[in-house]
Design an enzyme around this catalytic site. Structure first.
Site, PDB file in Angstrom:
ATOM      1  N   ASP A   8       0.872  -1.176   0.000  1.00  0.00           N
ATOM      2  CA  ASP A   8       0.000   0.000   0.000  1.00  0.00           C
ATOM      3  C   ASP A   8       0.916   1.236   0.000  1.00  0.00           C
ATOM      4  O   ASP A   8       2.135   1.130  -0.206  1.00  0.00           O
ATOM      5  CB  ASP A   8      -0.967  -0.024   1.189  1.00  0.00           C
ATOM      6  CG  ASP A   8      -0.258   0.155   2.527  1.00  0.00           C
ATOM      7  OD1 ASP A   8       0.998   0.165   2.564  1.00  0.00           O
ATOM      8  OD2 ASP A   8      -0.956   0.294   3.554  1.00  0.00           O
ATOM      9  N   GLY A  67       2.954  -0.438   6.317  1.00  0.00           N
ATOM     10  CA  GLY A  67       3.565   0.278   7.423  1.00  0.00           C
ATOM     11  C   GLY A  67       4.125  -0.688   8.449  1.00  0.00           C
ATOM     12  O   GLY A  67       5.294  -0.629   8.821  1.00  0.00           O
ATOM     13  N   SER A  68       3.275  -1.597   8.921  1.00  0.00           N
ATOM     14  CA  SER A  68       3.708  -2.603   9.895  1.00  0.00           C
ATOM     15  C   SER A  68       3.912  -3.970   9.271  1.00  0.00           C
ATOM     16  O   SER A  68       4.625  -4.812   9.831  1.00  0.00           O
ATOM     17  CB  SER A  68       2.649  -2.738  10.994  1.00  0.00           C
ATOM     18  OG  SER A  68       1.461  -3.283  10.445  1.00  0.00           O
ATOM     19  N   GLY A  69       3.230  -4.244   8.161  1.00  0.00           N
ATOM     20  CA  GLY A  69       3.217  -5.585   7.570  1.00  0.00           C
ATOM     21  C   GLY A  69       2.101  -6.446   8.130  1.00  0.00           C
ATOM     22  O   GLY A  69       1.800  -7.512   7.584  1.00  0.00           O
ATOM     23  N   GLY A  71      -1.367  -5.966   8.495  1.00  0.00           N
ATOM     24  CA  GLY A  71      -2.559  -6.100   7.644  1.00  0.00           C
ATOM     25  C   GLY A  71      -2.232  -6.812   6.351  1.00  0.00           C
ATOM     26  O   GLY A  71      -3.053  -7.586   5.826  1.00  0.00           O
ATOM     27  N   GLU A  72      -1.040  -6.581   5.845  1.00  0.00           N
ATOM     28  CA  GLU A  72      -0.632  -7.193   4.587  1.00  0.00           C
ATOM     29  C   GLU A  72      -0.519  -8.701   4.763  1.00  0.00           C
ATOM     30  O   GLU A  72      -0.937  -9.487   3.903  1.00  0.00           O
ATOM     31  CB  GLU A  72       0.706  -6.587   4.142  1.00  0.00           C
ATOM     32  CG  GLU A  72       0.629  -5.118   3.727  1.00  0.00           C
ATOM     33  CD  GLU A  72       0.409  -4.131   4.876  1.00  0.00           C
ATOM     34  OE1 GLU A  72       0.836  -4.410   6.018  1.00  0.00           O
ATOM     35  OE2 GLU A  72      -0.200  -3.077   4.623  1.00  0.00           O
ATOM     36  N   HIS A  99      10.981 -23.585   8.698  1.00  0.00           N
ATOM     37  CA  HIS A  99       9.979 -24.308   9.487  1.00  0.00           C
ATOM     38  C   HIS A  99       8.577 -24.256   8.881  1.00  0.00           C
ATOM     39  O   HIS A  99       7.807 -25.192   9.052  1.00  0.00           O
ATOM     40  CB  HIS A  99       9.892 -23.723  10.908  1.00  0.00           C
ATOM     41  CG  HIS A  99      11.034 -24.097  11.797  1.00  0.00           C
ATOM     42  ND1 HIS A  99      10.921 -24.155  13.170  1.00  0.00           N
ATOM     43  CD2 HIS A  99      12.322 -24.429  11.513  1.00  0.00           C
ATOM     44  CE1 HIS A  99      12.083 -24.508  13.698  1.00  0.00           C
ATOM     45  NE2 HIS A  99      12.958 -24.667  12.708  1.00  0.00           N
ATOM     46  N   ARG A 134       8.471 -33.095  10.887  1.00  0.00           N
ATOM     47  CA  ARG A 134       7.564 -32.431  11.826  1.00  0.00           C
ATOM     48  C   ARG A 134       6.969 -31.163  11.217  1.00  0.00           C
ATOM     49  O   ARG A 134       5.810 -30.824  11.479  1.00  0.00           O
ATOM     50  CB  ARG A 134       8.265 -32.133  13.155  1.00  0.00           C
ATOM     51  CG  ARG A 134       9.321 -31.046  13.116  1.00  0.00           C
ATOM     52  CD  ARG A 134      10.074 -30.976  14.436  1.00  0.00           C
ATOM     53  NE  ARG A 134      10.926 -29.795  14.575  1.00  0.00           N
ATOM     54  CZ  ARG A 134      12.105 -29.629  13.962  1.00  0.00           C
ATOM     55  NH1 ARG A 134      12.554 -30.545  13.122  1.00  0.00           N
ATOM     56  NH2 ARG A 134      12.812 -28.534  14.165  1.00  0.00           N
ATOM     57  N   ARG A 138       2.951 -30.501  10.297  1.00  0.00           N
ATOM     58  CA  ARG A 138       2.203 -29.359  10.839  1.00  0.00           C
ATOM     59  C   ARG A 138       1.563 -28.538   9.728  1.00  0.00           C
ATOM     60  O   ARG A 138       0.419 -28.064   9.866  1.00  0.00           O
ATOM     61  CB  ARG A 138       3.147 -28.496  11.693  1.00  0.00           C
ATOM     62  CG  ARG A 138       3.561 -29.230  12.965  1.00  0.00           C
ATOM     63  CD  ARG A 138       4.811 -28.651  13.605  1.00  0.00           C
ATOM     64  NE  ARG A 138       5.267 -29.521  14.691  1.00  0.00           N
ATOM     65  CZ  ARG A 138       6.472 -29.439  15.261  1.00  0.00           C
ATOM     66  NH1 ARG A 138       7.350 -28.537  14.843  1.00  0.00           N
ATOM     67  NH2 ARG A 138       6.797 -30.259  16.230  1.00  0.00           N
TER      68      ARG A 138
HETATM   69  O1  LIG Z   1      -1.461  -3.202   8.775  1.00  0.00           O
HETATM   70  C1  LIG Z   1      -1.583  -2.312   7.955  1.00  0.00           C
HETATM   71  C2  LIG Z   1      -0.462  -1.542   7.412  1.00  0.00           C
HETATM   72  O2  LIG Z   1       0.543  -1.313   8.343  1.00  0.00           O
HETATM   73  C3  LIG Z   1      -0.843  -0.272   6.703  1.00  0.00           C
HETATM   74  O3  LIG Z   1       0.212   0.056   5.875  1.00  0.00           O
HETATM   75  C4  LIG Z   1      -1.135   0.895   7.659  1.00  0.00           C
HETATM   76  O4  LIG Z   1      -2.219   0.587   8.495  1.00  0.00           O
HETATM   77  C5  LIG Z   1      -1.386   2.192   6.907  1.00  0.00           C
HETATM   78  O5  LIG Z   1      -1.549   3.236   7.827  1.00  0.00           O
HETATM   79  P1  LIG Z   1      -1.995   4.689   7.406  1.00  0.00           P
HETATM   80  O6  LIG Z   1      -3.249   4.558   6.578  1.00  0.00           O
HETATM   81  O7  LIG Z   1      -2.229   5.389   8.696  1.00  0.00           O
HETATM   82  O8  LIG Z   1      -0.872   5.283   6.584  1.00  0.00           O
END
Ligand SMILES: O=C[C@H](O)[C@H](O)[C@H](O)COP(=O)(O)O
Length: 158
Positions: A8, A67-69, A71-72, A99, A134, A138
């Site tokens: 995004d 941003g965090s990864g 949601g992706e 793994h 293993r 899984r």
């Molecule tokens: O988990 C989702 C991601 O980190 C998105 O990239 C993030 O939430 C985007 O944030 P914003 O809309 O505040 O730039």
């Protein structure tokens, strides 16, 4: 290797740099968007497209960036056959392959410097699945669950 990418707006700059880095390293890159920077765009469609492409392309891997990864990773894992891991270090990236036989890595572009992020993704791509019994067992349990639920059978709660 063919590498499918998606991001995004929050991972957009990182994706451009990663695409160039992977091409320079001899990989074939397929971009599933975003194709232009839009600060209001939403990650699901890009990551779902990336997930579908990886599943349809045996032997390929995917990278989803935001941003965090978080949601992706969640979005990519909605696609049957995707095993997307959120990596935040070289070791977690390597373990995702060793793994979990992860076929997609999710990375937070706001969580790392570009150099750190590229190192994490390079480690993911370079690492093979161990094939240890293993781990195979899984992963098969997860596939069984998906199939059962799709067939309308009870999940784990009966
Ligand atoms: O988990 C989702 C991601 O980190 C998105 O990239 C993030 O939430 C985007 O944030 P914003 O809309 O505040 O730039």
């Amino acid at each position: 290797m063919r590498i499918h990418l998606a991001s995004d707006h929050a991972g957009f700059e990182f994706k451009a740099a990663l695409s160039a880095h992977l091409s320079d390293s001899g990989h074939e890159v397929v971009d599933h968007g975003a194709f232009a920077y839009d600060p209001d765009d939403d990650y699901p469609a890009f990551c779902l497209a990336c997930g579908e492409a990886v599943v349809a392309d045996a032997g390929s891997l995917g990278v989803v960036l935001g941003g965090s990864g978080n949601g992706e990773q969640i979005a990519a894992n909605k696609v049957d056959g995707v095993r997307a891991a959120l990596a935040w270090s070289v070791e977690t990236a390597q373990l995702a392959r060793q793994h979990n036989n992860a076929n997609i890595v999710a990375l937070g572009g706001r969580m790392h410097s570009l150099a750190q992020g590229l190192e994490i993704i390079d480690a993911f791509i370079a690492e093979p699945f161990s094939g240890d019994e293993r781990h195979v067992r899984r992963i098969a349990q997860l596939v069984d669950y998906e199939l059962r639920v799709h067939e309308g059978q009870p999940g784990t709660l009966g």
